[in-house]
Design a protein around this motif. Structure first.
Motif, short mmCIF file in Angstrom:
data_model
loop_
_atom_site.label_atom_id
_atom_site.label_comp_id
_atom_site.label_asym_id
_atom_site.label_seq_id
_atom_site.Cartn_x
_atom_site.Cartn_y
_atom_site.Cartn_z
N PHE A 251 0.83 -1.20 0.00
CA PHE A 251 0.00 0.00 0.00
C PHE A 251 0.87 1.26 0.00
O PHE A 251 0.57 2.24 -0.71
CB PHE A 251 -0.91 -0.01 1.23
CG PHE A 251 -1.65 1.28 1.47
CD1 PHE A 251 -2.81 1.59 0.79
CD2 PHE A 251 -1.16 2.20 2.40
CE1 PHE A 251 -3.48 2.79 1.01
CE2 PHE A 251 -1.83 3.40 2.63
CZ PHE A 251 -2.99 3.68 1.93
N ALA A 252 1.96 1.25 0.77
CA ALA A 252 2.83 2.42 0.85
C ALA A 252 3.48 2.75 -0.48
O ALA A 252 3.83 3.91 -0.73
CB ALA A 252 3.91 2.20 1.92
N TYR A 253 3.62 1.75 -1.35
CA TYR A 253 4.24 1.96 -2.67
C TYR A 253 3.20 2.22 -3.76
O TYR A 253 3.55 2.26 -4.94
CB TYR A 253 5.07 0.74 -3.06
CG TYR A 253 6.46 0.73 -2.46
CD1 TYR A 253 7.55 1.21 -3.18
CD2 TYR A 253 6.69 0.24 -1.18
CE1 TYR A 253 8.83 1.21 -2.65
CE2 TYR A 253 7.96 0.23 -0.63
CZ TYR A 253 9.03 0.72 -1.36
OH TYR A 253 10.29 0.71 -0.81
N ARG A 254 1.93 2.41 -3.37
CA ARG A 254 0.86 2.48 -4.36
C ARG A 254 1.04 3.62 -5.36
O ARG A 254 0.71 3.47 -6.55
CB ARG A 254 -0.50 2.58 -3.67
CG ARG A 254 -0.73 3.90 -2.94
CD ARG A 254 -1.90 3.82 -1.97
NE ARG A 254 -2.17 5.10 -1.33
CZ ARG A 254 -1.45 5.60 -0.33
NH1 ARG A 254 -0.39 4.95 0.13
NH2 ARG A 254 -1.78 6.76 0.22
N ASN A 255 1.54 4.75 -4.90
CA ASN A 255 1.66 5.90 -5.81
C ASN A 255 2.78 5.74 -6.83
O ASN A 255 2.78 6.40 -7.87
CB ASN A 255 1.88 7.18 -4.99
CG ASN A 255 0.65 7.56 -4.18
OD1 ASN A 255 -0.47 7.24 -4.57
ND2 ASN A 255 0.85 8.20 -3.05
N GLU A 256 3.73 4.87 -6.52
CA GLU A 256 4.83 4.63 -7.46
C GLU A 256 4.40 3.72 -8.60
O GLU A 256 5.07 3.66 -9.63
CB GLU A 256 6.03 4.01 -6.74
CG GLU A 256 6.67 4.94 -5.72
CD GLU A 256 7.94 4.34 -5.13
OE1 GLU A 256 8.44 3.34 -5.68
OE2 GLU A 256 8.42 4.88 -4.12
N LYS A 257 3.29 2.97 -8.36
CA LYS A 257 2.79 2.04 -9.38
C LYS A 257 3.90 1.11 -9.90
O LYS A 257 4.04 0.88 -11.10
CB LYS A 257 2.16 2.80 -10.55
CG LYS A 257 0.90 3.58 -10.15
CD LYS A 257 0.31 4.30 -11.35
CE LYS A 257 -1.06 4.90 -11.01
NZ LYS A 257 -1.09 5.74 -9.83
#
Length: 316
Positions: A251-257
Motif C-alpha cells: 500500500f505504501a508503494y501504491r503511488n509509485e505504481k
C-alpha cells in the motif's frame, strides 16, 4: 572570594533591564529585595557596581563584567527551565524506537518525519530487529518502544501491546507481472516463478514456507535473498520474481505504481502490527507523544488500506 550565583543573576537582570524596578519584574522579585541584594553585593566586594547619578543605571566596568557572568547563568537557568517544561509537554527529549525493517522503512520513517516537523526538538534514534531481538532490547533498556507484528503476547511477559494495524501478508510482484493478467489465478503457478526470500528471522520468511507447504512443495525456488526492502522492490521491478510483503508495505508503494499484490490467501497465524513497551518502563512524555502519533497515523490509514486491499487485491 566566593559570590552567591543568585546575586550575580539578579545583578544581570538589573543591567539588562536598565533599572532596579524593571530588573525585579524581569526575574519575579520585589524592588526592595533586589535593592538589598545589590547593596549586599557592593559591600561584599568593596566596590560600586553602578556609576552614581546615571539614569538609566550604568554599570561600572566591574559591575558589567560580573553582570556578564550572571547573564550566562540566567540564560542557562532559562534554558534549563525550558528544557524541563518541554520534557513535561513532550516537545523535547529522546525517543529510541526499534522495529521490523520493512515496516520501519516503508511506513514508520515517513511518520517519524511528520512527527518531528511538529516537534523539532525531539531526537529519534531508530534501530532494526524482529520480535525476539526487540524484546531483548526493551528488557535491556536499549529502546523505549518497539514496532513489530505479534502473534501472541504471553501472559507475564512484562510488556504492553497496542495493536495499530491488523497483520496481513500478501504475495507481491511487479505491476506488469504475467500472473496479474490471469483472469482466475491457479495458485500452483506461483511455483513456476523465482522468489525473493524475506530476511532471516522475519515472519515473512515463515509465511513463505507455509505458502510453499500449502501448495504441496517442499521448497520454493529462491533466486535472491538478503536484501533490504528497497533492494527487494527494485529487484521485483526488473524481474518476474515474487516475494512476501506486508500488505501495508505494498500500500505504501501504491503511488509509485511499481509493485502490486496477487489475490492469494497466505496461511499464517493471526497477528497484528503494534507498539510494544515495558510495563515497568519509565514513562517519558516524548515517547508517549511519539507512540500516540504513530497510532493516530495508522488509524487514519487503516480505512484506506482496507479499501486498497479490497479493490487492488480481492477486487481483481
Amino acid at each position: 572570594m566566593k559570590l552567591d550565583e543568585r546575586h550575580l543573576i539578579q545583578l544581570a537582570a538589573v543591567v539588562q533591564a536598565g533599572g532596579v524596578t524593571e530588573g525585579a519584574a524581569l526575574i519575579g522579585m520585589t524592588q526592595p529585595a533586589l535593592s538589598r541584594t545589590l547593596a549586599m553585593l557592593e559591600k561584599r566586594i568593596g566596590e560600586p557596581l553602578f556609576v552614581k547619578g546615571k539614569r538609566p543605571l550604568q554599570p561600572t566596568p566591574l559591575g558589567k563584567a560580573l553582570a556578564e557572568h550572571g547573564q550566562s547563568m540566567l540564560s542557562a537557568s532559562r534554558r534549563a527551565s525550558a528544557l524541563v517544561d518541554g520534557f513535561h509537554k513532550g516537545s523535547t527529549g529522546l525517543v529510541r524506537v526499534g522495529g521490523t525493517p520493512f515496516f520501519m522503512d516503508a511506513l514508520i520513517a515517513g511518520m517519524t518525519a511528520e512527527f518531528q516537523n511538529a516537534r523539532p526538538d525531539i531526537r529519534v534514534e531508530q534501530s532494526y530487529g524482529y520480535l525476539a531481538t526487540l524484546r531483548d532490547a526493551l528488557d535491556a533498556d536499549r529502546i523505549d518502544l518497539a514496532i513489530s507484528p505479534v502473534d501472541i503476547l504471553e501472559e507475564g511477559s512484562g510488556l504492553t501491546f497496542q495493536i495499530i494495524l491488523p497483520g496481513r501478508n500478501v504475495v507481491a510482484c511487479r505491476v506488469a507481472h504475467p500472473l496479474l493478467r490471469t483472469r482466475k489465478l491457479d495458485t500452483r503457478r506461483l511455483l513456476e516463478f523465482p522468489w525473493i526470500a524475506p530476511p532471516q528471522g522475519s515472519p515473512l520468511l515463515a509465511d513463505l514456507h507455509s505458502l510453499a507447504l500449502s501448495l504441496g512443495a517442499t521448497e520454493i525456488r529462491v533466486r535472491y535473498s538478503g536484501g533490504s526492502l528497497t533492494s527487494a522492490v527494485n529487484y521485483m521491478k526488473e524481474s518476474d520474481a515474487l516475494t512476501i510483503l506486508p500488505h501495508s508495505v505494498v500500500f505504501a508503494y501504491r503511488n509509485e505504481k511499481s509493485i502490486a499484490a496477487l489475490p492469494v490467501e497466505i496461511p499464517h497465524p493471526e497477528r497484528g502490527l503494534g507498539l510494544l513497551r515495558r510495563l515497568d518502563g519509565v514513562r517519558a512524555p516524548a515517547v508517549d507523544a511519539f507512540a500516540s502519533h504513530i497510532a493516530k497515523s495508522f488509524n487514519s490509514l487503516e480505512i484506506l488500506i482496507k479499501r486498497h486491499e479490497q479493490a487492488a487485491i480481492w477486487g481483481m
